[in-house]
Design an enzyme around this catalytic site. Structure first.
Site, PDB file in Angstrom:
ATOM      1  N   HIS A   1       6.784  -7.914  -2.470  1.00 10.27           N
ATOM      2  CA  HIS A   1       6.603  -7.187  -1.210  1.00 10.27           C
ATOM      3  C   HIS A   1       7.579  -7.696  -0.151  1.00 10.27           C
ATOM      4  CE1 HIS A   1       3.107  -4.911  -2.272  1.00 10.27           C
ATOM      5  NE2 HIS A   1       2.233  -5.895  -2.225  1.00 10.27           N
TER       6      HIS A   1
ATOM      7  N   ARG B   1      -7.732   4.526  -4.321  1.00  4.94           N
ATOM      8  CA  ARG B   1      -8.646   5.065  -3.320  1.00  4.94           C
ATOM      9  C   ARG B   1      -8.644   6.584  -3.414  1.00  4.94           C
ATOM     10  NH1 ARG B   1      -8.718   6.666   2.098  1.00  4.94           N
ATOM     11  NH2 ARG B   1      -6.447   6.766   1.995  1.00  4.94           N
ATOM     12  N   LYS B   2      -7.541   7.217  -3.020  1.00  3.93           N
ATOM     13  CA  LYS B   2      -7.443   8.676  -3.057  1.00  3.93           C
ATOM     14  C   LYS B   2      -6.179   9.151  -3.760  1.00  3.93           C
ATOM     15  CE  LYS B   2     -10.085  10.947   0.171  1.00  3.93           C
ATOM     16  NZ  LYS B   2     -10.078  11.949   1.243  1.00  3.93           N
TER      17      LYS B   2
ATOM     18  N   GLY C   1       2.159   2.404  -2.910  1.00  3.07           N
ATOM     19  CA  GLY C   1       2.160   2.943  -4.265  1.00  3.07           C
ATOM     20  C   GLY C   1       2.661   1.948  -5.310  1.00  3.07           C
TER      21      GLY C   1
ATOM     22  N   TRP D   1       1.108   2.166  -8.884  1.00  2.00           N
ATOM     23  CA  TRP D   1       1.625   3.332  -9.605  1.00  2.00           C
ATOM     24  C   TRP D   1       3.039   3.054 -10.121  1.00  2.00           C
ATOM     25  CZ3 TRP D   1       2.801   8.604  -6.792  1.00  2.00           C
ATOM     26  CH2 TRP D   1       2.941   9.626  -7.743  1.00  2.00           C
TER      27      TRP D   1
ATOM     28  N   SER E   1      -4.026   3.595   4.324  1.00  2.00           N
ATOM     29  CA  SER E   1      -4.280   2.912   3.059  1.00  2.00           C
ATOM     30  C   SER E   1      -4.458   1.408   3.269  1.00  2.00           C
ATOM     31  CB  SER E   1      -3.126   3.183   2.093  1.00  2.00           C
ATOM     32  OG  SER E   1      -3.429   2.703   0.811  1.00  2.00           O
TER      33      SER E   1
ATOM     34  N   LYS F   1       0.802  -1.236   0.000  1.00  2.00           N
ATOM     35  CA  LYS F   1       0.000   0.000   0.000  1.00  2.00           C
ATOM     36  C   LYS F   1       0.833   1.284   0.000  1.00  2.00           C
ATOM     37  CE  LYS F   1      -3.457  -0.829  -0.640  1.00  2.00           C
ATOM     38  NZ  LYS F   1      -3.870  -1.433  -1.954  1.00  2.00           N
TER      39      LYS F   1
END
Ligand code: A3P
Length: 326
Positions: A133, A292-293, A68, A71, A163, A66
């Site tokens: 991860h 999400r945002k 990024g 992206w 997040s 979470k």
């Protein structure tokens, strides 16, 4: 007669059943070599450690969950593939970014080995691009010896926690689970190191130190830097992975084009990210949960001043003397 592969997957299952377990929102976490993982992710992680064969040309995007990842996958995928021929073809990687979720473009190594699968990664186009991860200490052994490049991304722990919380709620809802922890409980667990991927500080510090030791192999980035100067970070990233933007490309606005192509606004509006879903069974999730945002500082709407102070204090203590700050 069970095959070697079946035997080793049985071994992973047996080992996982002996690990310390902790309920977390709607999932089970297991503690393995000092870190907490979703139980459903561990088999793939163990198999990848035993089987994945890295190449010196590989690029591996490692992130704390979470921070990024989605992206970074989009940006790197577009950058690496921007000069491949056949740009007009419907299957050209840049067109794929309009049709697929970035997670379908850049796979997590561990996920490739889930459920006893034996992926064929030899036929992939070079440079191969993967994500992970896992903490530094649990990377497949061949990664460390291969000389491949690792791009690491992390984020202010306060925003990262917020997040994570929303993502884990979405996972729980998707499976119809009504009972989960409160945000306050998840906050306390996170502070004590218990969260998917946690303790976050250890995860971040291990890659930070490695980026200082071997800057030509590990590039360290923060979500906040990427938000603040996406183009500048992208140029650094491109150089690091061996495909720098030429002066001509810069003049032509190629950097801005990729930044725009991978922006939150554009990606979150794509049909595949509004209505698509990925994964199967307990791994199924709607693609919109990855958008999400996409802002810095949303923690202010979720953490009390005391919580923020407590988390900042822990971060400061853990990072003291390392040169790392948030
Ligand atoms: P928020 O929950 O704070 O909005 P990951 O990809 O590692 O799962 O991280 C998800 C976080 O990255 C989410 O943060 C998500 O909104 C944000 N994100 C996804 N795509 C983004 C983009 N193109 N630009 C900026 N942030 C993005």
């Amino acid at each position: 007669e069970p095959t070697d592969d079946q035997e080793s997957y049985n071994r992973y299952k047996d080992l996982i059943s002996t690990l310390p377990t902790q309920r977390w929102v709607g999932d089970d976490l297991c503690q393995y070599h000092g870190f907490w993982f979703l139980r459903i992710a561990l088999e793939g992680l163990m198999a990848a450690r035993d089987r994945f064969v890295a190449r010196s040309t590989d690029v591996i995007l490692v992130t704390f969950p979470k921070s990024g990842t989605t992206w970074l996958k989009a940006l790197t995928f577009a950058t690496i593939n921007r000069n491949r021929a056949d740009v007009a073809e419907p299957n050209h990687p840049l067109s794929m970014l309009s049709k697929l979720n970035p997670h379908e473009c850049v796979p997590f190594i561990s996920f490739l080995y889930n459920d006893g699968r034996l992926p064929d990664l030899d036929s992939l186009h070079e440079p191969r691009l993967f994500a992970e991860h896992v903490p530094f200490s649990l990377l497949p052994e061949s990664v460390l010896g291969s000389g491949c490049r690792i791009v690491y991304l992390c984020r202010d722990p306060k925003d990262n926690l917020v997040s994570l919380w929303h993502y884990m709620l979405a996972r729980a809802h998707a499976r119809g689970l009504a009972q989960y922890h409160s945000f306050d409980e998840v906050f306390e667990l996170f502070c004590s190191g218990i969260s998917m991927g946690g303790p976050m500080w250890d995860h971040v510090l291990d890659y930070w130190r490695e980026s200082l030791r071997r800057p030509e192999r590990v590039m360290f980035m923060k979500y906040e830097q990427l938000k603040g100067d996406t183009g500048g970070c992208l140029k650094r990233l491109a150089e690091f992975i061996g495909c720098p933007f030429s002066e001509e490309e810069e003049r032509e606005g190629k950097v801005e084009e990729i930044v725009e192509m991978c922006s939150f606004e554009r990606l979150s509006e794509l049909e595949v990210n509004k209505n698509g879903r990925r994964g199967i069974g307990s791994r199924e999730i709607e693609n919109k949960e990855f958008f999400r945002k996409g802002v810095v500082g949303d923690w202010k709407r979720h953490l009390t001043a005391e919580m923020a102070e407590q988390l900042d204090r822990i971060t400061e203590e853990k990072f003291r003397g390392s040169g790392l700050k948030f």
